[in-house]
Design a protein around this motif. Structure first.
Motif, PDB file in Angstrom:
ATOM      1  N   PRO A  13       1.376  44.211  47.416  1.00 59.34           N
ATOM      2  CA  PRO A  13       1.601  42.692  47.490  1.00 59.34           C
ATOM      3  C   PRO A  13       2.959  42.500  46.880  1.00 59.34           C
ATOM      4  O   PRO A  13       3.384  42.922  45.982  1.00 59.34           O
ATOM      5  N   LEU A  14       3.741  41.533  47.648  1.00 59.42           N
ATOM      6  CA  LEU A  14       5.137  41.301  47.245  1.00 59.42           C
ATOM      7  C   LEU A  14       5.026  40.605  45.917  1.00 59.42           C
ATOM      8  O   LEU A  14       6.259  40.898  44.956  1.00 59.42           O
ATOM      9  N   ALA A  15       4.262  40.127  45.484  1.00 60.68           N
ATOM     10  CA  ALA A  15       4.105  39.464  44.029  1.00 60.68           C
ATOM     11  C   ALA A  15       4.435  40.683  42.864  1.00 60.68           C
ATOM     12  O   ALA A  15       5.045  39.994  42.067  1.00 60.68           O
ATOM     13  N   GLN A  16       3.991  41.758  43.093  1.00 59.24           N
ATOM     14  CA  GLN A  16       4.223  42.622  41.906  1.00 59.24           C
ATOM     15  C   GLN A  16       5.729  43.001  41.874  1.00 59.24           C
ATOM     16  O   GLN A  16       6.158  43.681  40.898  1.00 59.24           O
ATOM     17  N   PHE A  17       6.507  42.664  42.756  1.00 56.45           N
ATOM     18  CA  PHE A  17       8.089  42.985  42.783  1.00 56.45           C
ATOM     19  C   PHE A  17       8.818  41.664  42.696  1.00 56.45           C
ATOM     20  O   PHE A  17      10.002  41.613  43.385  1.00 56.45           O
ATOM     21  N   GLN A  18       8.196  40.670  42.332  1.00 54.70           N
ATOM     22  CA  GLN A  18       8.962  39.435  42.470  1.00 54.70           C
ATOM     23  C   GLN A  18      10.487  39.294  41.671  1.00 54.70           C
ATOM     24  O   GLN A  18      11.575  38.642  42.239  1.00 54.70           O
ATOM     25  N   ASN A  19      10.450  39.853  40.446  1.00 52.89           N
ATOM     26  CA  ASN A  19      11.587  40.114  39.858  1.00 52.89           C
ATOM     27  C   ASN A  19      12.915  41.055  40.701  1.00 52.89           C
ATOM     28  O   ASN A  19      13.725  40.765  40.605  1.00 52.89           O
ATOM     29  N   LEU A  20      12.056  42.055  41.155  1.00 46.96           N
ATOM     30  CA  LEU A  20      13.161  42.741  41.916  1.00 46.96           C
ATOM     31  C   LEU A  20      13.766  42.118  43.095  1.00 46.96           C
ATOM     32  O   LEU A  20      15.093  41.962  43.435  1.00 46.96           O
ATOM     33  N   THR A  21      12.972  41.311  43.666  1.00 44.85           N
ATOM     34  CA  THR A  21      13.407  40.826  44.978  1.00 44.85           C
ATOM     35  C   THR A  21      14.506  39.620  44.551  1.00 44.85           C
ATOM     36  O   THR A  21      15.310  39.303  45.233  1.00 44.85           O
ATOM     37  N   THR A  22      14.328  38.867  43.632  1.00 42.30           N
ATOM     38  CA  THR A  22      15.273  37.700  43.044  1.00 42.30           C
ATOM     39  C   THR A  22      16.592  38.399  42.531  1.00 42.30           C
ATOM     40  O   THR A  22      17.492  38.073  43.007  1.00 42.30           O
ATOM     41  N   LYS A  23      16.501  39.681  41.905  1.00 45.92           N
ATOM     42  CA  LYS A  23      17.650  40.300  41.806  1.00 45.92           C
ATOM     43  C   LYS A  23      18.529  40.901  43.002  1.00 45.92           C
ATOM     44  O   LYS A  23      19.624  40.991  43.059  1.00 45.92           O
ATOM     45  N   LEU A  24      17.461  41.277  43.963  1.00 45.84           N
ATOM     46  CA  LEU A  24      18.092  41.849  45.322  1.00 45.84           C
ATOM     47  C   LEU A  24      18.877  40.869  45.861  1.00 45.84           C
ATOM     48  O   LEU A  24      19.929  41.034  46.423  1.00 45.84           O
ATOM     49  N   LYS A  25      18.488  39.725  45.822  1.00 49.01           N
ATOM     50  CA  LYS A  25      18.931  38.544  46.632  1.00 49.01           C
ATOM     51  C   LYS A  25      20.427  38.105  45.866  1.00 49.01           C
ATOM     52  O   LYS A  25      21.402  37.846  46.678  1.00 49.01           O
ATOM     53  N   GLN A  26      20.632  38.504  44.420  1.00 46.98           N
ATOM     54  CA  GLN A  26      21.832  38.156  43.920  1.00 46.98           C
ATOM     55  C   GLN A  26      23.011  39.021  44.210  1.00 46.98           C
ATOM     56  O   GLN A  26      24.118  38.720  44.284  1.00 46.98           O
ATOM     57  N   LEU A  27      22.463  40.214  44.634  1.00 41.99           N
ATOM     58  CA  LEU A  27      23.489  41.354  44.651  1.00 41.99           C
ATOM     59  C   LEU A  27      23.780  41.596  46.441  1.00 41.99           C
ATOM     60  O   LEU A  27      24.641  42.191  46.931  1.00 41.99           O
TER      61      LEU A  27
END
Length: 344
Positions: free
Chosen positions: A304-318
């Motif tokens: 589930p994508l929810a378990q890596f929500q922090n990761l995807t937020t950081k990925l969007k920034q870089l």
């Protein structure tokens, strides 16, 4: 009968011989998860692996970077790396502990792209390894082979095969790979000679126009590395007949199982990738649609994508853009590696 050789080509990083053992295990275990497939086409009696290594060609320049980075920076600048990127690397070179991601992953990519002598050494070495493995097969038997390449290895694979099958080289109508699988394809951003869209390194029903029977391109939608100059051919590439036969497939995936979404194994564990791979290597109907849908649903339910929500937020920034400069690409590489190593 000679086994179908699966050449595995590594990507960027300080890769050592034996690197492919984990990849081999991922392929074997996923293959075994489809009973009909493994029963009708047993893996161990049908396929064998051949690990390709070219990491050693970077070693001398890595040592030079560690001892005196300016010599490497000068060579890169003279070979065309733009000034902003050189300035950024100069800043990085002043840091302590240069034996890190910057000195391997990023440096590998830049050396391959901008130092022609190193690129040529790598292509020559990879071609030799492929031809030696093919020549070692029993005489008077059909030789079947395929290539699965990752990251920097996709550019190495494209350029090596282009050299092998161009200018009076190997006739693709006689000896050709059944499948070329490009995982996290960066061949366009590292392009220096042959255009990856117009070269013969693609699938085609007509063996005089393409060098393989099947071509798979796998891209993870959360992987930033293959974004600059993304491999994204138009709908009639390589040709409509080949597309209709599904001999070229552009596989977009987005399920996240681990932080390193660029990882070779992370791609291969996804059923949307390995089912297409196994079908191309055998027959399309050996994994039926119901089994395929079930495997995909089960995998996605467990990621589930929810378990890596922090990761995807950081990925969007870089996240880089498709026309990113080399300075932006280098910055993205570094931030991504820092993100992978972080505690999020």
């Amino acid at each position: 009968m000679a086994k179908h050789i699966l050449f595995l080509v590594h990507g960027m990083g300080d890769t050592q011989p034996g690197w492919s053992q984990d990849i081999q295990q991922v392929i074997r275990s996923n293959y075994a998860s489809y009973p009909g497939l493994s029963l009708l086409v047993p893996f161990d009696t049908t396929f064998s692996f051949c690990e390709i290594n070219y990491n050693d060609k970077f070693d001398a320049r890595r040592k030079a970077w560690a001892q005196n980075a300016q010599t490497v920076l000068s060579a890169l600048a003279q070979s065309g790396l733009d000034a902003p990127a050189v300035k950024l690397l100069t800043t990085y070179s002043a840091e302590t502990g240069k034996e890190n991601f910057l000195a391997t992953h990023v440096l590998d990519v830049l050396l391959y792209r901008f130092i022609p002598q190193i690129a040529e050494q790598i292509r020559t070495s990879v071609q030799k390894q492929i031809l030696q493995a093919l020549a070692a097969q029993p005489e008077n038997e059909t030789i079947n082979w395929s290539i699965i390449a990752h990251s920097l290895g996709t550019a190495v694979t494209h350029d090596t095969l282009h050299a092998m099958y161009s200018g009076g080289g190997l006739p693709s109508s006689v000896t050709r790979p059944k499948l070329i699988a490009m995982i996290a394809n960066v061949s366009r951003v590292l392009e220096t000679g042959a255009d990856v869209y117009t070269s013969k390194v693609h699938a085609c029903i007509d063996p005089t126009k393409g060098i393989c029977d099947y071509f798979l391109n796998a891209r993870h939608e959360w992987d930033p590395i293959p974004v600059p100059k993304q491999f994204k051919p138009v709908d009639d590439w390589p040709d409509l007949a080949t597309r209709r036969e599904q001999r070229f497939q552009n596989l977009a995936i987005n399920a996240i199982e681990a932080k390193n979404v660029h990882d070779f194994a992370h791609y291969l564990k996804n059923p949307k990738v390995h089912i297409a791979l196994f079908r191309a290597l055998t027959w399309n109907n050996l994994i039926d649609e119901a089994s395929a849908a079930g495997a995909i649903a089960q995998y996605e339910a467990g990621t589930p994508l929810a378990q890596f929500q922090n990761l995807t937020t950081k990925l969007k920034q870089l996240w880089p853009n498709e026309q990113a400069s080399w300075k932006e690409i280098i910055t993205c590489f570094r931030k991504f590696q820092e993100l992978v190593k972080s505690d999020i």
